[in-house]
Design an enzyme around this catalytic site. Structure first.
Site, PDB file in Angstrom:
ATOM      1  N   PRO A   2       0.842  -1.233  -0.245  1.00 38.09           N
ATOM      2  CA  PRO A   2       0.046  -0.015   0.143  1.00 38.09           C
ATOM      3  C   PRO A   2       0.910   1.403   0.015  1.00 38.09           C
ATOM      4  CG  PRO A   2      -0.217  -1.404   1.993  1.00 38.09           C
ATOM      5  CD  PRO A   2       1.000  -1.697   1.450  1.00 38.09           C
ATOM      6  N   GLU A   3       0.644   2.064  -0.799  1.00 34.63           N
ATOM      7  CA  GLU A   3       1.144   3.490  -0.744  1.00 34.63           C
ATOM      8  C   GLU A   3      -0.038   4.401  -0.444  1.00 34.63           C
ATOM      9  OE1 GLU A   3       3.382   3.983  -4.761  1.00 34.63           O
ATOM     10  OE2 GLU A   3       3.025   1.721  -5.038  1.00 34.63           O
TER      11      GLU A   3
END
Length: 283
Positions: A2-3
């Site tokens: 996840p960014e």
DNA sequence: AAACAAACCTGTGCGC
DNA sequence: TGCGCACAGGTTTGTT
């Protein structure tokens, strides 16, 4: 995995469905998930509190508690935060369970932290002592969505260094939240090769990079982030995002460039990460 | 100062 | 079907 866009999507879910809830009981499975302190410190710090906020800095989730402490959650590569009805069957690798008290209009629920690779972490900390308790959070760079990353500020960040663009965009101490997917997508949008030097872009290149950051990230947030084939990233309710359909270079090695219709997407390695770009669009 | 390499883990997909 | 290897959204630590 996840960014910034994925973490922001989770944050919005927490803001809507978890803020205001009382934590009745806490279970910790794998101690590695709470390694910054200990199993007992997480249980003691969270049990009996009410979650009063849901914030994000870069890829860090921050949940202020009515005790004055905060919960920090970092998903790293494979972490998920899920909400479920009390007693629901937990998936494998569920390392932390917070039991949320029932309230008006909803029943008892559980907040799960699930993380197969165990790189992620959960910790309760004292925000007045963040520099000591979570040094990397204290040293985080500017958040391009939560803060105001103006063109002037970005120019200063770029010119004050002599760095390759790809490693620079991934450096959380400079700009917080961009990861491997969005670094590649932003550089493509900006028409800049990942191996260009940060202090040699010129005013036009700097402006394109600024514009690209402010186009790609909000678009990805609006799409609920990117969920790849393995469905490792999902929101609080297990739903995936749709921004993967908008990827123009990431994961498209060997394909014809969608943007110019002429170039072929190349894969190189930079900062030990796979890097995708169109040699015709990006210079 | 900045790039590189290895390490931390588990799961999956692919070639043979 | 099974085995071994490459690879994965991140970050830290130590080495050039």
């Amino acid at each position: 995995m996840p960014e910034l866009p994925e973490v922001e999507t989770v944050r919005r879910g927490l803001h809507r469905f978890v803020v205001g809830r009382h934590v009745q009981r806490v279970e910790v499975g794998r101690e590695r998930t709470v390694r910054r302190t200990s199993r007992q410190q997480l249980i003691d710090g969270l049990t009996g509190t009410t979650i009063i906020g849901a914030n994000r800095r870069g890829k860090y989730l921050l949940l202020p508690l009515d005790s004055g402490d905060e919960v920090m959650i970092h998903l790293r590569m494979s972490g998920q935060v899920l909400i479920a009805d009390a007693g629901a069957v937990r998936p494998p690798h569920t390392h932390v369970v917070a039991h949320l008290a029932p309230g008006v209009g909803y029943g008892a629920q559980e907040l799960w932290f699930v993380d197969p690779r165990t790189f992620g972490e959960v910790v309760v900390f004292d925000p007045t002592n963040v520099a000591v308790e979570i040094p990397d959070l204290a040293r985080l760079g500017i958040d391009p969505i939560a803060d105001d990353l103006s063109l002037a500020v970005l120019r200063r960040l770029l010119r004050a260094r002599h760095r390759l663009l790809k490693p620079l965009l991934l450096d959380q101490h400079v700009i917080a939240g961009i990861g491997n997917i969005y670094a590649d997508e932003i550089l493509h949008e900006a028409r800049l090769r990942p191996d260009r030097m940060s202090d040699e872009l010129g005013p036009a290149g700097e402006r394109r990079l600024h514009d690209a950051i402010h186009r790609i990230l909000p678009a990805a947030v609006s799409a609920g982030g990117s969920t790849l084939g393995d469905a490792q990233y999902v929101d609080l309710f297990g739903a995936g995002g749709s921004y993967q359909d908008a990827h123009r270079v990431y994961g498209r090695t060997g394909e014809r460039c969608i943007t110019c219709g002429v170039g072929w997407i190349r894969r190189t390695v930079s900062a030990q990460r796979s890097t995708h770009f169109c040699p015709r669009c990006q210079r």
